[in-house]
Design a protein around this motif. Structure first.
Motif, PDB file in Angstrom:
ATOM      1  N   ILE A 256     -21.953 -47.556  14.688  1.00 50.15           N
ATOM      2  CA  ILE A 256     -20.478 -47.318  14.925  1.00 50.15           C
ATOM      3  C   ILE A 256     -20.433 -46.534  16.200  1.00 50.15           C
ATOM      4  CG2 ILE A 256     -18.782 -45.993  13.919  1.00 50.15           C
ATOM      5  CD1 ILE A 256     -19.189 -48.293  12.244  1.00 50.15           C
ATOM      6  N   VAL A 257     -19.473 -47.052  17.115  1.00 46.92           N
ATOM      7  CA  VAL A 257     -19.462 -46.249  18.613  1.00 46.92           C
ATOM      8  C   VAL A 257     -17.798 -45.993  18.408  1.00 46.92           C
ATOM      9  CG1 VAL A 257     -19.257 -46.699  20.954  1.00 46.92           C
ATOM     10  CG2 VAL A 257     -21.113 -47.895  19.579  1.00 46.92           C
ATOM     11  N   PRO A 258     -17.735 -44.500  18.544  1.00 46.81           N
ATOM     12  CA  PRO A 258     -16.523 -43.984  18.780  1.00 46.81           C
ATOM     13  C   PRO A 258     -15.765 -44.179  19.953  1.00 46.81           C
ATOM     14  CG  PRO A 258     -17.849 -42.255  18.015  1.00 46.81           C
ATOM     15  CD  PRO A 258     -18.882 -43.606  18.433  1.00 46.81           C
ATOM     16  N   LEU A 259     -14.587 -44.937  20.044  1.00 44.72           N
ATOM     17  CA  LEU A 259     -14.061 -45.379  21.134  1.00 44.72           C
ATOM     18  C   LEU A 259     -13.352 -44.073  22.079  1.00 44.72           C
ATOM     19  CD1 LEU A 259     -12.151 -48.371  20.396  1.00 44.72           C
ATOM     20  CD2 LEU A 259     -14.520 -48.176  21.143  1.00 44.72           C
ATOM     21  N   ALA A 260     -13.386 -42.836  21.527  1.00 46.34           N
ATOM     22  CA  ALA A 260     -12.880 -41.884  22.287  1.00 46.34           C
ATOM     23  C   ALA A 260     -14.167 -41.435  23.317  1.00 46.34           C
ATOM     24  CB  ALA A 260     -12.745 -40.730  21.180  1.00 46.34           C
ATOM     25  N   GLN A 261     -15.242 -41.754  22.700  1.00 47.60           N
ATOM     26  CA  GLN A 261     -16.255 -41.513  23.865  1.00 47.60           C
ATOM     27  C   GLN A 261     -16.520 -42.644  24.910  1.00 47.60           C
ATOM     28  OE1 GLN A 261     -20.239 -41.127  21.306  1.00 47.60           O
ATOM     29  NE2 GLN A 261     -19.337 -39.512  20.170  1.00 47.60           N
ATOM     30  N   VAL A 262     -16.021 -43.768  24.169  1.00 45.31           N
ATOM     31  CA  VAL A 262     -16.248 -44.843  25.400  1.00 45.31           C
ATOM     32  C   VAL A 262     -15.125 -44.548  26.723  1.00 45.31           C
ATOM     33  CG1 VAL A 262     -15.764 -47.198  25.897  1.00 45.31           C
ATOM     34  CG2 VAL A 262     -16.988 -46.559  23.903  1.00 45.31           C
ATOM     35  N   GLN A 263     -14.024 -44.000  26.122  1.00 42.84           N
ATOM     36  CA  GLN A 263     -13.058 -43.828  27.069  1.00 42.84           C
ATOM     37  C   GLN A 263     -13.331 -42.385  28.101  1.00 42.84           C
ATOM     38  OE1 GLN A 263      -9.109 -42.919  25.330  1.00 42.84           O
ATOM     39  NE2 GLN A 263      -8.092 -43.391  27.258  1.00 42.84           N
ATOM     40  N   SER A 264     -13.918 -41.544  27.340  1.00 46.53           N
ATOM     41  CA  SER A 264     -14.453 -40.431  28.452  1.00 46.53           C
ATOM     42  C   SER A 264     -15.797 -40.428  29.194  1.00 46.53           C
ATOM     43  CB  SER A 264     -14.440 -39.153  27.494  1.00 46.53           C
ATOM     44  OG  SER A 264     -15.373 -39.312  26.556  1.00 46.53           O
ATOM     45  N   ALA A 265     -16.490 -41.397  28.910  1.00 45.76           N
ATOM     46  CA  ALA A 265     -17.809 -41.763  29.431  1.00 45.76           C
ATOM     47  C   ALA A 265     -17.883 -41.850  30.994  1.00 45.76           C
ATOM     48  CB  ALA A 265     -18.480 -43.018  28.999  1.00 45.76           C
ATOM     49  N   PRO A 266     -16.879 -42.454  31.607  1.00 42.91           N
ATOM     50  CA  PRO A 266     -16.963 -42.369  33.144  1.00 42.91           C
ATOM     51  C   PRO A 266     -16.849 -41.046  33.767  1.00 42.91           C
ATOM     52  CG  PRO A 266     -15.567 -44.447  32.467  1.00 42.91           C
ATOM     53  CD  PRO A 266     -15.769 -43.396  31.173  1.00 42.91           C
ATOM     54  N   ALA A 267     -17.546 -40.766  34.603  1.00 46.34           N
ATOM     55  CA  ALA A 267     -17.362 -39.360  35.200  1.00 46.34           C
ATOM     56  C   ALA A 267     -16.436 -39.485  36.257  1.00 46.34           C
ATOM     57  CB  ALA A 267     -18.785 -39.070  36.103  1.00 46.34           C
ATOM     58  N   GLY A 268     -15.471 -38.509  35.940  1.00 45.68           N
ATOM     59  CA  GLY A 268     -14.441 -38.346  36.743  1.00 45.68           C
ATOM     60  C   GLY A 268     -12.981 -39.332  36.573  1.00 45.68           C
ATOM     61  N   ARG A 269     -13.196 -39.968  35.681  1.00 45.92           N
ATOM     62  CA  ARG A 269     -12.023 -40.955  35.268  1.00 45.92           C
ATOM     63  C   ARG A 269     -12.079 -41.329  34.007  1.00 45.92           C
ATOM     64  NH1 ARG A 269     -12.330 -46.480  35.105  1.00 45.92           N
ATOM     65  NH2 ARG A 269     -14.569 -47.287  35.249  1.00 45.92           N
ATOM     66  N   ALA A 270     -10.892 -41.957  33.383  1.00 47.43           N
ATOM     67  CA  ALA A 270     -11.206 -42.511  31.878  1.00 47.43           C
ATOM     68  C   ALA A 270     -11.066 -43.945  32.014  1.00 47.43           C
ATOM     69  CB  ALA A 270      -9.594 -41.959  31.313  1.00 47.43           C
ATOM     70  N   MET A 271     -12.240 -44.426  31.180  1.00 48.88           N
ATOM     71  CA  MET A 271     -12.290 -45.788  31.099  1.00 48.88           C
ATOM     72  C   MET A 271     -10.945 -46.670  30.608  1.00 48.88           C
ATOM     73  SD  MET A 271     -15.151 -48.263  29.358  1.00 48.88           S
ATOM     74  CE  MET A 271     -16.379 -47.102  30.054  1.00 48.88           C
ATOM     75  N   ALA A 272     -10.365 -47.505  31.403  1.00 50.46           N
ATOM     76  CA  ALA A 272      -9.224 -48.529  31.054  1.00 50.46           C
ATOM     77  C   ALA A 272      -9.512 -49.125  29.806  1.00 50.46           C
ATOM     78  CB  ALA A 272      -8.984 -49.451  31.996  1.00 50.46           C
TER      79      ALA A 272
END
Length: 302
Positions: A256-272
């Motif tokens: 299970i991968v929380p998508l909130a972690q995916v969105q915040s993963a890139p440094a300095g920006r939010a993943m689209a």
């Protein structure tokens, strides 16, 4: 002024305007495959119109001229492809073939009495096959983008066209349905598979869920990579995407991968999250071959 232009003049202007697109412009590398395929079909259309226009002003009167036109277009096509390699594009023998197909069909239109019937028939067959390929790509893109929240369950005959890596449908281990996806991975510093493009729009979901089978009798560390289109066309820095390792026990493992972690993963920006492009799964420093099995990859809002 436009009222005084004849259709032939407008065609000349259109061809002149399109010509620079062989070297600049066009869909990006992360555009959907159907868009890139449709763009490349333009090769046949361009050369059909261009050679048809050429024959209007310089009528073909013998098979020698037909041969000269075909050889000239082959040479021009080779030059175009070689120039494209210098401006960030790839050499494509398929595009060269499309140029010849368009040329041959134009010669059939303008000078069929000097063209061998088998040549025009072969060109028509290649065009039909290309159009079938376009239709198949369009259907595959439509299916992948419309089947959400499912990303892949490997049940369909066309389940694997956008997977990269040594993956195939299998019935060896299945968590749901009749088939799973099995990847025969070699030992090495980075062994895995990826799906690109994947389902693009992940908005409105909270988790990515998938089932992974570890056939070995010991634990393995699997890394999941997720990135958007912006990352794919950038320098692809490690800190600009989602990378997370998961411990696999022998047998089936729900991940299970929380998508909130995916969105915040890139440094300095939010993943689209409406522009997701690649889903990858790999092992770092795999010390022996491994048959990794995947099944029921989907998004959820639980």
């Amino acid at each position: 002024m436009l009222k005084t232009l004849r259709p032939i003049h407008l065609l000349v202007l259109l061809l002149l305007a399109i010509t620079p697109l062989f070297f600049v412009g066009g869909p990006s590398a992360v555009a959907l495959p159907v868009i890139r395929y449709g763009w490349n079909l333009g090769h046949s259309l361009f050369f059909f119109l261009a050679i048809g226009l050429y024959c209007r002003f310089r009528p073909i009167t013998g098979w020698q001229q037909v041969s000269l036109v075909l050889v000239s277009i082959l040479a021009v096509s080779l030059i175009i492809e070689l120039i494209q390699t210098q401006v960030g594009r790839e050499f494509s023998s398929q595009d060269m073939l499309r140029n010849l197909v368009g040329t041959t069909l134009a010669l059939f239109w303008r000078a069929r009495t000097h063209l061998h019937p088998s040549l025009s028939s072969f060109a028509a067959l290649l065009l039909v096959l290309d159009l079938v390929g376009f239709a198949w790509t369009a259907h595959t893109d439509w299916r992948i983008q419309r089947q959400g929240p499912l990303i892949e369950d490997f049940e369909r005959a066309d389940a694997l066209p956008y997977w990269q890596g040594p993956i195939e449908q299998s019935q060896d281990w299945v968590i749901e349905g009749r088939y799973s996806g099995q990847a025969a991975l070699r030992a090495g510093p980075s062994s895995g598979v990826s799906l690109a493009p994947t389902l693009t729009d992940w908005r409105g979901y909270t988790h990515l869920a998938l089932q992974v089978h570890n056939p070995s009798d010991r634990q393995q560390m699997l890394t999941i990579r997720i990135n958007d289109r912006a990352h794919e066309t950038s320098a692809q820095a490690y800190t600009d995407r989602y990378n997370q390792s998961f411990e696999l026990s022998p047998g089936w493992n729900p991940i299970i991968v929380p998508l909130a972690q995916v969105q915040s993963a890139p440094a300095g920006r939010a993943m689209a999250m409406d522009q997701i492009y690649r889903l990858g799964l790999f092992f770092a420093q795999l010390d022996q071959p491994l048959r990794l099995t995947l099944d029921d990859i989907r998004l959820s809002s639980d």
